[in-house]
Design a protein around this motif. Structure first.
Motif: not given
Length: 100
Positions: A6-17, A60-73
């Motif tokens: 949940h902690i990591v998910l809250s960070i992801v929600v912070n930048f993805l909505g 759709k766009c086939e972007t994939r990776g780890s949560v680190h990659t997600l946060s960098r992109i």
């Protein structure tokens, strides 16, 4: 999902909505992809994120990776730093894989 997930998910929600609501026990969460190819697809929720394995994929766009990659992109520098501080304590295995 554990409290750590949940902690990591809250960070992801912070930048993805907000994500599409799923059952609480479902580790798969769905977001709107913010890539250049997908940014105009409102409410498609084509980016799936697995909170337990901390990986993502846009169908759709086939972007994939780890949560680190997600946060960098899609995130900002502060999101990347938060993950760098938190993940070694939550998931040492995931953190070590991303150092290579």
């Amino acid at each position: 999902m554990t409290e750590k997930d949940h902690i990591v998910l809250s960070i992801v929600v912070n930048f993805l909505g907000d994500h599409r609501r799923t059952r609480e026990d479902n580790p798969q969460k769905y977001f709107n992809c913010r890539s250049k190819k997908c940014i105009h697809d409102k409410d498609k929720f084509n980016l799936s994120y697995n909170a337990e394995s901390k990986i993502f994929r846009c169908w759709k766009c086939e972007t994939r990776g780890s949560v680190h990659t997600l946060s960098r992109i899609f995130g900002g520098a502060s999101d990347v730093e938060k993950l760098k501080l938190i993940l070694p304590y939550i998931e040492p295995r995931v953190y070590l894989l991303n150092l290579k």
